[in-house]
Design a protein around this motif. Structure first.
Motif, short mmCIF file in Angstrom:
data_model
loop_
_atom_site.label_atom_id
_atom_site.label_comp_id
_atom_site.label_asym_id
_atom_site.label_seq_id
_atom_site.Cartn_x
_atom_site.Cartn_y
_atom_site.Cartn_z
N SER A 11 26.51 28.37 51.58
CA SER A 11 26.90 27.03 52.03
C SER A 11 27.80 26.29 51.07
N GLY A 12 27.98 26.82 49.88
CA GLY A 12 28.68 26.07 48.85
C GLY A 12 27.72 25.13 48.16
N SER A 13 28.10 24.68 46.99
CA SER A 13 27.24 23.81 46.20
C SER A 13 27.00 22.48 46.91
N PRO A 14 25.99 21.75 46.46
CA PRO A 14 25.89 20.37 46.93
C PRO A 14 27.08 19.60 46.35
N LEU A 15 27.36 18.42 46.89
CA LEU A 15 28.43 17.60 46.32
C LEU A 15 28.04 17.17 44.91
N ILE A 16 28.96 17.36 43.99
CA ILE A 16 28.73 17.03 42.58
C ILE A 16 29.48 15.74 42.27
N PRO A 17 28.77 14.66 41.93
CA PRO A 17 29.45 13.40 41.61
C PRO A 17 30.32 13.53 40.36
N LEU A 18 31.36 12.72 40.29
CA LEU A 18 32.27 12.74 39.15
C LEU A 18 31.52 12.57 37.83
N GLU A 19 30.52 11.72 37.81
CA GLU A 19 29.75 11.48 36.58
C GLU A 19 29.12 12.78 36.08
N GLU A 20 28.65 13.62 37.00
CA GLU A 20 28.03 14.89 36.60
C GLU A 20 29.07 15.94 36.24
#
Length: 164
Positions: free
Chosen positions: A56-65
């Protein structure tokens, strides 16, 4: 609250993908948009993240992370300071939400899959500027995406041999 568009940008930290990011910031991205950097890693990768999220692809990764080295390394990413600075600036100055998603497999197919998966309003990709022979032999990711994506696609061409 005004809901912005969801824009995807194919990112591999090459000069042409950075040119696409700069072009998008200068010409396309508006206040309240959501910019999703789409990374496609090799299907041969044997990372724990691929085992967990490979289909499925990774979860959405926030810019901060994404800024945290440990998070980036988990996904096999190596974001450079220039890209992070551009993303920080557009996030602060235009109120743009910035996230990242990682897929594993063929970039042509995965970028097209991302359009539907992420419900993108538009997708931007850089063009490597391959000559005719190399394009025929290797195939062009941007050509494939333009022909097969279900949303508008903008191809940003970098200049050969110089910083775009």
């Amino acid at each position: 609250m005004v809901k912005g568009r969801i824009l995807g940008l194919g990112m591999d930290y090459s000069p042409t993908s950075k040119a696409a990011l700069r072009w998008a910031i200068d010409n396309l991205i508006q206040s309240a948009d959501h910019l999703i950097l789409i990374h496609v890693r090799s299907a041969k990768s044997d990372s724990d993240q691929k085992k967990l999220w490979g289909d499925s692809g990774s979860p959405l990764i926030p810019l901060e992370e994404l800024r945290h080295t440990t998070v980036s390394k988990q996904y096999g990413l190596n974001p450079d300071a220039e890209v992070l600075d551009l993303l920080d600036t557009v996030s602060r100055t235009k109120g743009v939400k910035v996230t990242c998603k990682v897929y594993w497999g063929d970039p042509r197919e995965k970028l097209c899959d991302a359009v539907d998966d992420l419900k993108l309003n538009s997708l931007l990709v850089g063009s490597r500027g391959l000559g005719t022979l190399k394009r025929v032999l290797l195939g062009s990711v941007s050509n494939y995406v333009v022909m097969n994506a279900t949303c508008p696609v903008t191809v940003i061409k970098g200049t050969q041999g110089s910083k775009p």
